[in-house]
Design a protein around this motif. Sequence first.
Motif, PDB file in Angstrom:
ATOM      1  N   MET A   3       0.792  -1.227   0.000  1.00 58.47           N
ATOM      2  CA  MET A   3       0.000   0.000   0.000  1.00 58.47           C
ATOM      3  C   MET A   3       0.826   1.279   0.000  1.00 58.47           C
ATOM      4  SD  MET A   3      -2.928  -1.164   2.703  1.00 58.47           S
ATOM      5  CE  MET A   3      -3.912   0.289   2.433  1.00 58.47           C
ATOM      6  N   GLU A   4       2.129   1.195   0.395  1.00 54.58           N
ATOM      7  CA  GLU A   4       2.929   2.394   0.573  1.00 54.58           C
ATOM      8  C   GLU A   4       4.370   2.162   0.115  1.00 54.58           C
ATOM      9  OE1 GLU A   4       0.690   3.544   4.735  1.00 54.58           O
ATOM     10  OE2 GLU A   4       2.257   2.044   4.702  1.00 54.58           O
ATOM     11  N   GLU A  39       1.343   6.737  -0.572  1.00 59.32           N
ATOM     12  CA  GLU A  39       0.434   5.603  -0.721  1.00 59.32           C
ATOM     13  C   GLU A  39       0.390   5.194  -2.195  1.00 59.32           C
ATOM     14  OE1 GLU A  39      -3.353   6.092   1.142  1.00 59.32           O
ATOM     15  OE2 GLU A  39      -2.455   6.807   3.007  1.00 59.32           O
TER      16      GLU A  39
END
Length: 90
Positions: free
Chosen positions: A33-34, A88
């Motif tokens: 996600m990041e 993100e």
Amino acid sequence: MANVNVTAPTSSTSVQAGQNLSITWTASVDETMETITGFLLELYNGNSLDATILNTNNGNLRSYTYSVPSNKTPDTDYRIKVTMNYEELE
């Protein structure tokens, strides 16, 4: 979830003005996600920002050698803060 932890110096570390100080840290994110984009290293004296040590866009960096200025006033209340910058993923 993003997480950064300073591993050195520790609270028992003592360094003199004019010496080098090794700063190391760990950093992690949920890589699905990041992504880590950089770090900000700051020197605090008590609750007051004393100096920006480093502001880098190198997300792979996990250590830095800080040359303590020779005119730095001795004190026992200095601390290092490392802030991780991340984005993100879409």
